[in-house]
Design a protein around this motif. Structure first.
Motif, PDB file in Angstrom:
ATOM      1  N   ASP A 164       0.802  -1.218   0.000  1.00 13.97           N
ATOM      2  CA  ASP A 164       0.000   0.000   0.000  1.00 13.97           C
ATOM      3  C   ASP A 164       0.840   1.275   0.000  1.00 13.97           C
ATOM      4  O   ASP A 164       0.314   2.367  -0.185  1.00 13.97           O
ATOM      5  CB  ASP A 164      -1.016   0.015   1.146  1.00 13.97           C
ATOM      6  N   THR A 165       2.161   1.144   0.178  1.00 14.92           N
ATOM      7  CA  THR A 165       3.027   2.307   0.033  1.00 14.92           C
ATOM      8  C   THR A 165       3.019   2.811  -1.401  1.00 14.92           C
ATOM      9  O   THR A 165       3.229   4.000  -1.666  1.00 14.92           O
ATOM     10  CB  THR A 165       4.478   1.968   0.448  1.00 14.92           C
ATOM     11  N   PHE A 166       2.755   1.919  -2.347  1.00 13.67           N
ATOM     12  CA  PHE A 166       2.764   2.285  -3.762  1.00 13.67           C
ATOM     13  C   PHE A 166       1.435   2.898  -4.219  1.00 13.67           C
ATOM     14  O   PHE A 166       1.387   3.529  -5.278  1.00 13.67           O
ATOM     15  CB  PHE A 166       3.064   1.053  -4.628  1.00 13.67           C
ATOM     16  N   TYR A 167       0.364   2.680  -3.467  1.00 16.26           N
ATOM     17  CA  TYR A 167      -0.960   3.086  -3.939  1.00 16.26           C
ATOM     18  C   TYR A 167      -1.083   4.585  -4.215  1.00 16.26           C
ATOM     19  O   TYR A 167      -1.778   4.987  -5.171  1.00 16.26           O
ATOM     20  CB  TYR A 167      -2.045   2.629  -2.967  1.00 16.26           C
ATOM     21  N   PRO A 168      -0.426   5.454  -3.420  1.00 15.36           N
ATOM     22  CA  PRO A 168      -0.529   6.884  -3.739  1.00 15.36           C
ATOM     23  C   PRO A 168       0.142   7.273  -5.052  1.00 15.36           C
ATOM     24  O   PRO A 168      -0.024   8.397  -5.518  1.00 15.36           O
ATOM     25  CB  PRO A 168       0.184   7.555  -2.548  1.00 15.36           C
ATOM     26  N   LEU A 169       0.910   6.359  -5.654  1.00 12.76           N
ATOM     27  CA  LEU A 169       1.655   6.686  -6.866  1.00 12.76           C
ATOM     28  C   LEU A 169       0.898   6.346  -8.145  1.00 12.76           C
ATOM     29  O   LEU A 169       1.366   6.672  -9.246  1.00 12.76           O
ATOM     30  CB  LEU A 169       3.001   5.933  -6.873  1.00 12.76           C
ATOM     31  N   VAL A 170      -0.259   5.672  -8.014  1.00 12.96           N
ATOM     32  CA  VAL A 170      -1.052   5.348  -9.207  1.00 12.96           C
ATOM     33  C   VAL A 170      -2.373   6.120  -9.147  1.00 12.96           C
ATOM     34  O   VAL A 170      -3.008   6.207  -8.093  1.00 12.96           O
ATOM     35  CB  VAL A 170      -1.325   3.829  -9.333  1.00 12.96           C
ATOM     36  N   PRO A 171      -2.783   6.694 -10.268  1.00 15.11           N
ATOM     37  CA  PRO A 171      -4.010   7.494 -10.263  1.00 15.11           C
ATOM     38  C   PRO A 171      -5.261   6.623 -10.321  1.00 15.11           C
ATOM     39  O   PRO A 171      -5.220   5.488 -10.800  1.00 15.11           O
ATOM     40  CB  PRO A 171      -3.875   8.320 -11.539  1.00 15.11           C
ATOM     41  N   LEU A 172      -6.345   7.164  -9.832  1.00 16.40           N
ATOM     42  CA  LEU A 172      -7.648   6.531 -10.006  1.00 16.40           C
ATOM     43  C   LEU A 172      -8.182   6.881 -11.393  1.00 16.40           C
ATOM     44  O   LEU A 172      -7.819   7.903 -11.971  1.00 16.40           O
ATOM     45  CB  LEU A 172      -8.638   7.020  -8.957  1.00 16.40           C
ATOM     46  N   LEU A 173      -9.033   6.022 -11.919  1.00 15.91           N
ATOM     47  CA  LEU A 173      -9.780   6.402 -13.111  1.00 15.91           C
ATOM     48  C   LEU A 173     -10.858   7.399 -12.702  1.00 15.91           C
ATOM     49  O   LEU A 173     -11.320   7.398 -11.555  1.00 15.91           O
ATOM     50  CB  LEU A 173     -10.427   5.171 -13.760  1.00 15.91           C
ATOM     51  N   GLY A 174     -11.261   8.255 -13.635  1.00 14.44           N
ATOM     52  CA  GLY A 174     -12.326   9.199 -13.321  1.00 14.44           C
ATOM     53  C   GLY A 174     -13.635   8.489 -13.003  1.00 14.44           C
ATOM     54  O   GLY A 174     -13.835   7.330 -13.367  1.00 14.44           O
ATOM     55  N   ARG A 175     -14.505   9.180 -12.326  1.00 16.59           N
ATOM     56  CA  ARG A 175     -15.788   8.594 -11.956  1.00 16.59           C
ATOM     57  C   ARG A 175     -16.660   8.371 -13.190  1.00 16.59           C
ATOM     58  O   ARG A 175     -16.645   9.143 -14.144  1.00 16.59           O
ATOM     59  CB  ARG A 175     -16.536   9.483 -10.952  1.00 16.59           C
ATOM     60  N   VAL A 176     -17.390   7.273 -13.138  1.00 15.25           N
ATOM     61  CA  VAL A 176     -18.305   6.933 -14.226  1.00 15.25           C
ATOM     62  C   VAL A 176     -19.516   7.860 -14.166  1.00 15.25           C
ATOM     63  O   VAL A 176     -20.067   8.113 -13.094  1.00 15.25           O
ATOM     64  CB  VAL A 176     -18.754   5.461 -14.106  1.00 15.25           C
ATOM     65  N   GLU A 177     -19.923   8.376 -15.317  1.00 16.05           N
ATOM     66  CA  GLU A 177     -21.092   9.251 -15.386  1.00 16.05           C
ATOM     67  C   GLU A 177     -22.258   8.515 -16.030  1.00 16.05           C
ATOM     68  O   GLU A 177     -22.069   7.707 -16.944  1.00 16.05           O
ATOM     69  CB  GLU A 177     -20.771  10.503 -16.219  1.00 16.05           C
ATOM     70  N   GLN A 178     -23.440   8.813 -15.535  1.00 19.59           N
ATOM     71  CA  GLN A 178     -24.654   8.246 -16.117  1.00 19.59           C
ATOM     72  C   GLN A 178     -25.328   9.304 -16.975  1.00 19.59           C
ATOM     73  O   GLN A 178     -25.604  10.415 -16.524  1.00 19.59           O
ATOM     74  CB  GLN A 178     -25.613   7.777 -15.026  1.00 19.59           C
ATOM     75  N   VAL A 179     -25.563   8.966 -18.234  1.00 18.07           N
ATOM     76  CA  VAL A 179     -26.253   9.872 -19.154  1.00 18.07           C
ATOM     77  C   VAL A 179     -27.393   9.096 -19.791  1.00 18.07           C
ATOM     78  O   VAL A 179     -27.163   8.109 -20.487  1.00 18.07           O
ATOM     79  CB  VAL A 179     -25.301  10.401 -20.243  1.00 18.07           C
ATOM     80  N   SER A 180     -28.610   9.537 -19.528  1.00 23.47           N
ATOM     81  CA  SER A 180     -29.778   8.849 -20.067  1.00 23.47           C
ATOM     82  C   SER A 180     -29.732   7.377 -19.670  1.00 23.47           C
ATOM     83  O   SER A 180     -29.684   7.049 -18.490  1.00 23.47           O
ATOM     84  CB  SER A 180     -29.838   9.038 -21.586  1.00 23.47           C
ATOM     85  N   ASP A 181     -29.664   6.474 -20.659  1.00 23.80           N
ATOM     86  CA  ASP A 181     -29.680   5.049 -20.348  1.00 23.80           C
ATOM     87  C   ASP A 181     -28.328   4.386 -20.579  1.00 23.80           C
ATOM     88  O   ASP A 181     -28.242   3.174 -20.740  1.00 23.80           O
ATOM     89  CB  ASP A 181     -30.745   4.335 -21.177  1.00 23.80           C
ATOM     90  N   TYR A 182     -27.244   5.169 -20.576  1.00 25.21           N
ATOM     91  CA  TYR A 182     -25.921   4.576 -20.755  1.00 25.21           C
ATOM     92  C   TYR A 182     -24.908   5.210 -19.812  1.00 25.21           C
ATOM     93  O   TYR A 182     -25.171   6.244 -19.183  1.00 25.21           O
ATOM     94  CB  TYR A 182     -25.452   4.693 -22.212  1.00 25.21           C
ATOM     95  N   LEU A 183     -23.751   4.570 -19.720  1.00 15.63           N
ATOM     96  CA  LEU A 183     -22.672   5.015 -18.849  1.00 15.63           C
ATOM     97  C   LEU A 183     -21.502   5.523 -19.683  1.00 15.63           C
ATOM     98  O   LEU A 183     -21.210   4.996 -20.757  1.00 15.63           O
ATOM     99  CB  LEU A 183     -22.186   3.864 -17.957  1.00 15.63           C
ATOM    100  N   ILE A 184     -20.829   6.548 -19.168  1.00 14.81           N
ATOM    101  CA  ILE A 184     -19.591   7.056 -19.748  1.00 14.81           C
ATOM    102  C   ILE A 184     -18.469   6.682 -18.789  1.00 14.81           C
ATOM    103  O   ILE A 184     -18.410   7.173 -17.663  1.00 14.81           O
ATOM    104  CB  ILE A 184     -19.634   8.579 -19.969  1.00 14.81           C
ATOM    105  N   ILE A 185     -17.578   5.795 -19.231  1.00 16.21           N
ATOM    106  CA  ILE A 185     -16.547   5.229 -18.361  1.00 16.21           C
ATOM    107  C   ILE A 185     -15.171   5.703 -18.797  1.00 16.21           C
ATOM    108  O   ILE A 185     -14.696   5.333 -19.879  1.00 16.21           O
ATOM    109  CB  ILE A 185     -16.594   3.686 -18.389  1.00 16.21           C
TER     110      ILE A 185
END
Length: 456
Positions: A123-144
């Motif tokens: 877990d010392t390495f975890y701050p060195l990798v970025p998260l993916l952006g949050r998934v957005e919901q638009v109408s009936d589909y997802l933007i990932i």
């Protein structure tokens, strides 16, 4: 631990990509609910913080922008209808204004400790990798979102480049081609050398397969279904796991090959990759048994190796094909106690090579056996998956400030995995990354030292 220096969004140069889309194949869709891939590359540098801000930061941003012009899906998003069908297949879509999240931070972690071979807290390495952006919901589909970057400065020591990508974006081969392009453009200041290399990605969806594999890939036993609340998995601290790097030298590998040749005189070919995977599987099985982790019904495991099918399909797919073009080669299940025994290495090698041979000798096997492999590859059977390949030269990724001092695949921590890559010191040596609970890692390294030379 971390101080944010700059949060940026990097897009392809204006008017170079526009609106483009890339349909996902079943080989991409099988990874939709899987965990992301995290990698970190460490570069040693004694340049000042001001040099980092004035030279390295703008260079990386500008070269990334040019690279995205050629690898547009990295700047796009997966468009996914949770109730996907043949008519609404997932796709990677890029529209004008799409960009990659890129952060530049400074940290107080020990650069030299992180870049060693010894056990280090995962877990010392975890701050060195970025998260993916949050998934957005638009109408009936997802933007990932599919890709993000974090560059971390270690004052007076160096910096790291951490990348995260959604697995449905691409496999290791495509990711490496992207990184080769980015590093070349950063080093030379132009894409002239990259274009001259003939390595432009091939986007045509030329793999032909039954449409039923799409449906199967969207409903895989053992993986969570994707609904409108979906967010990509992420690594969680704290963890008792540590990571270590084991190097099998050319001399060590040759000794193991010679020993196998005396035991299996009819074996036509013994590859360094097969030796490395079989040997570490045997050692890890011994560590499992030693600490009493495999008992009763749990005393069974298997090994899963991903095979690149680009050149093995009929007709072959170009080496620069963009996306996922890999399939699983699964060994038969075997008791851990057998793998840990005196003949465990030999047994592991026979299982591994048989599975690989059976997979490769079947014409278009990744398609012919697609349904069976998809339904079994993700079942929760104890064992190991291997990522990477000695053919992928991560230590050749030079952005203009020297070759990496260390490469780490952080996503090994999600489950039982190892990484197998060419070593930094020599392409003939193999570097094995292992992530295990601390107690088991101590046992594994002790076993590895005890076995050193016993089979040569």
């Amino acid at each position: 631990m971390l101080t944010v220096l700059e949060n940026s969004r990097v897009s392809p140069p204006p008017a170079t990509v526009g609106e483009r889309s890339l349909p996902l194949t079943f080989l991409d869709m099988i990874w939709l609910s899987y965990f992301p891939v995290h990698q970190v590359f460490f570069y040693q540098s004694t340049h000042s913080k001001q040099y980092f801000l004035d030279t390295i930061v703008p260079n990386l941003k500008n070269s990334l922008s040019i690279t995205l012009q050629h690898f547009f899906p990295f700047a796009g998003n997966i468009i996914l209808f949770p109730n996907a069908s043949v008519e609404k297949k997932p796709q990677i879509r890029h529209v004008q204004g799409d960009s990659v999240a890129v952060s530049f931070v400074e940290c107080t972690l020990d650069f030299n400790d992180l870049t060693g071979n010894h056990p280090r807290k995962c877990d010392t390495f975890y701050p060195l990798v970025p998260l993916l952006g949050r998934v957005e919901q638009v109408s009936d589909y997802l933007i990932i979102p599919v890709f993000s970057v974090q560059v971390t400065l270690f004052p007076n020591s160096g910096f790291s480049i951490g990348i995260t990508n959604h697995h449905s974006l691409c496999d290791a081969n495509t990711r490496y081609n992207f990184l080769k392009a980015w590093s070349s453009i950063a080093k030379h200041g132009t894409d002239e050398f990259f274009l001259a290399s003939g390595s432009l990605p091939f986007y045509e969806r030329v793999i032909q397969y039954p449409s039923s594999l799409d449906e199967i890939s969207l409903n895989i036993p053992g993986l969570p279904a994707i609904n409108m609340e979906y967010q990509p998995p992420h690594l969680v601290s704290p963890t008792d796991k540590v990571r270590a790097t084991i190097v099998l030298t050319k001399a060590r590998i040759s000794g193991l090959k010679n020993w196998l040749s005396t035991q299996l005189p009819k074996q036509e070919y013994v590859s360094s990759f097969s030796v490395a995977c079989s040997y570490i599987w045997h050692c890890i099985a011994k560590s499992h048994v030693h600490i009493g982790e495999r008992k009763g019904e749990d005393d069974v495991e298997r090994f899963n190796c991903m095979v690149d099918w680009r050149t093995r399909l009929d007709p072959p797919v170009p080496q620069t094909y963009f996306g996922n073009c890999v399939g699983a080669s699964l060994t038969s299940k075997i008791k851990s106690t057998i793998l840990a025994g005196n003949n465990g290495f030999l047994t592991a090698f026979e299982l591994f090579t048989k599975a690989l041979s059976d997979t490769l000798k079947k014409k278009n096997g990744v398609i012919v056996d697609g349904e069976r492999v998809i339904k079994t590859a993700f079942l929760p059977v104890p064992g190991f998956n291997v990522s990477g390949s000695p053919k992928i030269k991560f230590y050749d990724l030079e952005f203009g400030w020297g070759k990496p001092k260390r490469h780490e695949t952080i996503s090994l921590d999600y489950h039982s995995s190892i990484s197998v890559n060419a070593s930094k010191e020599s392409d003939a040596d193999i570097e094995i990354g292992v992530s295990l609970p601390a107690k088991q890692m101590d046992v594994l390294l002790s076993i590895f030292r005890e076995l050193d030379g016993t089979l040569q």
